[in-house]
Design a protein around this motif. Structure first.
Motif, short mmCIF file in Angstrom:
data_model
loop_
_atom_site.label_atom_id
_atom_site.label_comp_id
_atom_site.label_asym_id
_atom_site.label_seq_id
_atom_site.Cartn_x
_atom_site.Cartn_y
_atom_site.Cartn_z
N VAL A 66 -74.16 57.13 -19.18
CA VAL A 66 -75.51 56.49 -18.83
C VAL A 66 -76.02 56.20 -20.01
CG1 VAL A 66 -77.71 56.65 -17.91
CG2 VAL A 66 -76.01 57.71 -16.54
N GLY A 67 -75.94 57.02 -21.22
CA GLY A 67 -76.51 56.70 -22.54
C GLY A 67 -75.82 55.65 -23.15
N ALA A 68 -74.36 55.77 -23.06
CA ALA A 68 -73.59 54.60 -23.63
C ALA A 68 -74.16 53.12 -23.08
CB ALA A 68 -72.17 54.80 -23.35
N ILE A 69 -74.49 53.13 -21.87
CA ILE A 69 -74.93 51.85 -21.09
C ILE A 69 -76.07 51.50 -21.69
CG2 ILE A 69 -75.44 50.90 -18.95
CD1 ILE A 69 -73.29 52.81 -17.61
N TYR A 70 -77.04 52.38 -21.87
CA TYR A 70 -78.46 52.09 -22.00
C TYR A 70 -78.39 51.85 -23.53
CZ TYR A 70 -80.89 54.62 -18.50
OH TYR A 70 -81.59 55.32 -17.27
N ASN A 71 -77.36 52.15 -24.44
CA ASN A 71 -77.56 51.95 -25.89
C ASN A 71 -76.67 50.75 -26.24
OD1 ASN A 71 -78.96 52.61 -28.14
ND2 ASN A 71 -77.19 53.88 -29.11
N ASN A 72 -75.93 50.06 -25.25
CA ASN A 72 -75.13 48.83 -25.80
C ASN A 72 -75.84 47.66 -25.43
OD1 ASN A 72 -73.13 46.85 -25.08
ND2 ASN A 72 -71.74 48.48 -25.50
N HIS A 74 -72.33 51.34 -10.14
CA HIS A 74 -73.67 52.11 -9.70
C HIS A 74 -74.06 53.12 -10.61
CE1 HIS A 74 -70.18 54.86 -8.24
NE2 HIS A 74 -69.86 54.17 -7.23
N LEU A 75 -75.04 52.68 -11.46
CA LEU A 75 -75.50 53.39 -12.45
C LEU A 75 -76.23 54.56 -12.08
CD1 LEU A 75 -76.40 53.34 -15.47
CD2 LEU A 75 -78.74 52.32 -14.64
N PHE A 76 -75.64 55.86 -12.74
CA PHE A 76 -76.01 57.07 -12.55
C PHE A 76 -75.10 57.81 -11.61
CE2 PHE A 76 -80.48 55.58 -13.68
CZ PHE A 76 -80.65 56.11 -14.59
N ASN A 77 -74.72 57.07 -10.46
CA ASN A 77 -73.77 57.94 -9.39
C ASN A 77 -72.48 57.95 -10.01
OD1 ASN A 77 -75.72 55.74 -7.63
ND2 ASN A 77 -75.78 58.03 -6.89
N ALA A 78 -71.95 59.21 -9.94
CA ALA A 78 -70.19 59.36 -10.05
C ALA A 78 -70.21 59.29 -11.75
CB ALA A 78 -69.63 58.72 -9.05
N MET A 79 -71.12 59.45 -12.55
CA MET A 79 -70.97 59.13 -14.18
C MET A 79 -71.60 60.20 -14.79
SD MET A 79 -73.25 55.71 -15.17
CE MET A 79 -72.30 54.55 -14.02
N SER A 80 -71.08 60.77 -15.98
CA SER A 80 -71.62 61.56 -16.83
C SER A 80 -73.32 61.18 -17.35
CB SER A 80 -70.78 61.69 -18.07
OG SER A 80 -70.32 60.41 -18.76
N TYR A 109 -70.16 59.85 -24.48
CA TYR A 109 -70.76 59.09 -25.02
C TYR A 109 -69.91 58.11 -25.88
CZ TYR A 109 -73.97 55.98 -27.82
OH TYR A 109 -74.46 54.91 -28.50
N ALA A 110 -69.26 58.98 -26.67
CA ALA A 110 -68.08 58.27 -27.81
C ALA A 110 -67.23 57.58 -26.96
CB ALA A 110 -67.69 59.45 -28.83
N GLU A 111 -66.67 58.28 -26.07
CA GLU A 111 -65.34 57.67 -25.24
C GLU A 111 -66.01 56.39 -24.50
OE1 GLU A 111 -62.65 61.61 -23.85
OE2 GLU A 111 -64.59 61.00 -22.68
N ALA A 112 -67.05 56.42 -24.06
CA ALA A 112 -67.63 55.21 -23.21
C ALA A 112 -67.96 54.20 -24.13
CB ALA A 112 -68.76 55.56 -22.48
N THR A 113 -68.41 54.41 -25.28
CA THR A 113 -68.79 53.25 -26.30
C THR A 113 -67.59 52.59 -26.76
OG1 THR A 113 -70.82 54.64 -26.86
CG2 THR A 113 -69.73 52.82 -28.55
N LYS A 114 -66.57 53.61 -26.99
CA LYS A 114 -65.24 52.91 -27.49
C LYS A 114 -64.70 51.90 -26.42
CE LYS A 114 -60.63 54.60 -28.89
NZ LYS A 114 -59.56 55.56 -28.91
N ALA A 115 -64.64 52.47 -25.26
CA ALA A 115 -64.25 51.46 -24.09
C ALA A 115 -64.96 50.25 -23.77
CB ALA A 115 -64.14 52.41 -22.82
N PHE A 116 -66.35 50.31 -24.17
CA PHE A 116 -67.00 49.09 -24.00
C PHE A 116 -66.81 48.12 -25.40
CE2 PHE A 116 -70.53 51.45 -21.75
CZ PHE A 116 -70.00 51.47 -20.60
N ARG A 155 -78.03 66.69 -25.46
CA ARG A 155 -77.03 66.67 -26.83
C ARG A 155 -75.70 65.80 -26.37
NH1 ARG A 155 -79.14 71.82 -25.69
NH2 ARG A 155 -80.16 72.58 -27.45
N GLU A 156 -75.69 65.30 -25.02
CA GLU A 156 -74.35 64.41 -24.95
C GLU A 156 -75.08 63.28 -24.12
OE1 GLU A 156 -71.90 62.10 -24.31
OE2 GLU A 156 -71.37 63.83 -25.68
N PRO A 157 -75.25 62.09 -24.45
CA PRO A 157 -75.59 60.90 -23.82
C PRO A 157 -74.74 60.48 -22.67
CG PRO A 157 -75.89 60.44 -26.22
CD PRO A 157 -74.95 61.94 -26.05
N GLY A 158 -73.59 60.77 -22.51
CA GLY A 158 -72.60 60.44 -21.61
C GLY A 158 -72.64 58.97 -21.36
#
Length: 368
Positions: A232-238, A216-222, A200-207, A227-230
């Motif tokens: 998908v969580g970073a996309i949802y929460n942006n 393609h949400l969900f496919n081939a992604m954390s 989640y932290a890495e993805a949020t930083k990249a955004f 405990r780790e939103p990954g």
């Protein structure tokens, strides 16, 4: 210079639904939407017989169509076949996509898009490189041997040779240095986070660096976990980042599509992720009736058209038709910088339309 008035139709403008109105077009650009009794002189009147009309669809991820897979054939005929497949589903503009391959193959792809355009070919917005800068842990159907970490030198070369053609790139942000991500964004590439195992932290930083969308949400992604939103969580929460989704009920359950739509609203859009059956080249896609897999059974692509995507959204995920149409046109168009804007029926927009009936079957496609 052709002036046309399209009338006797339900008009889905991308903002609202209009009836009793006419769409005025001059030289392939929309002049406006007016009352049917306010059409001026000099227009060729086209009666749509009570059908519906909407902005033509835009597919930002498609690999082939009508039995031709571009990366396997690497010729302009495969691009033309893909365009015809797009038109059959109401799509007039598409991002021709190549999955992870050798850099030499990507360069060939770039040259062929140039040739296709020189030959007068229509519909191709540009090339979408899905890879090779991905995370091997989330490779999906991609070729492991070709996945790599990018260098400034290689990316600079791709940008130079791909000028005007290379328009979109799916990368795993956690395997790319900030310098690379910034270089792609600064050069006008639509950078999409995908095939990624980012936290989640890495993805949020990249955004935060300016990556505007995900692949393609969900496919081939954390995954989104407690405990780790990954990713998908970073996309949802942006608040602003978009994501494509493959709405075939196989890549993603329709319930997951429905939930994601509630969370993301206008940030979620449709792609087909469509491939074609082939026994040649690096990707051997086997048709399984409603999807494609690799010979080992790995899911490798959809059999969707864009109109089927809209239909699935309405029928299986409870998305209102007006909104499902936007997910296939207005929302992907927001990622694009085209000379004439796409994705809405408004003054100044490109006169590219899909005409359809109440059963959501394509009856006509209108394009320049």
């Amino acid at each position: 210079m052709m002036k046309t008035a399209w009338l006797n139709c339900s008009i889905y403008t991308g903002s609202k639904k209009e009836t009793g109105k006419a769409i005025l077009v001059n030289n392939n650009v929309i002049e406006g939407v007016v009352d049917e009794n306010e059409i001026g002189e000099g227009y060729a009147v086209k009666d749509l017989g009570g059908l519906s009309i909407a902005p033509a669809f835009i597919d930002l991820q498609i690999y082939g169509g009508n039995g031709r897979l571009f990366s396997a054939e690497l010729d302009t005929a495969a691009i033309a076949a893909t365009y015809r497949y797009c038109l059959s589903g109401g799509c007039t503009q598409f991002m021709l996509t190549m999955a992870t391959n050798t850099i030499e193959k990507f360069l060939q792809g770039i040259e062929l898009v140039k040739q296709y355009r020189q030959q007068g070919g229509k519909g191709v917005l540009g090339l979408h490189m899905e890879g090779p800068y991905l995370n091997p842990a989330k490779k999906g159907a991609h070729i492991l041997e070709c996945i790599k970490k990018p260098t400034v030198e290689e990316v600079s070369m791709l940008l130079e040779k791909g000028k005007g053609v290379l328009k979109m790139m799916t990368i795993a942000p956690e395997v790319c240095d900030e310098e690379i991500i910034k270089m792609l964004i600064d050069n006008g590439i639509i950078v999409s986070a995908g095939h990624s195992n980012a936290t989640y932290a890495e993805a949020t930083k990249a955004f935060g660096l300016g990556i505007p969308t995900a692949t393609h949400l969900f496919n081939a992604m954390s995954a989104f976990q407690s405990r780790e939103p990954g990713l998908v969580g970073a996309i949802y929460n942006n608040a602003t980042v978009k994501s494509s989704i493959v709405p075939d009920g196989i890549h993603v359950d329709f319930v997951s599509l429905r939930i994601s739509k509630k969370i993301m609203g206008d940030r979620l859009f449709f792609i087909t992720d469509a491939v074609a059956e082939t026994t040649e080249g690096e990707y051997r896609h086997v048709f399984k009736g409603n999807r494609y897999t690799l010979p080992d059974g790995t899911l490798s692509g959809s059999a969707l058209t864009m109109m089927q995507s809209v239909k699935n959204g309405v029928q299986h995920a409870g998305i209102a038709l007006e909104e499902a149409l936007r997910m296939a046109s207005a929302y992907p168009a927001q990622l694009l910088k085209t000379h004439v804007p796409l994705g809405k029926i408004e003054a100044g927009y490109a006169a590219e339309f899909v005409v359809f009936n109440d059963a959501l079957e394509v009856k006509d496609v209108i394009t320049a």
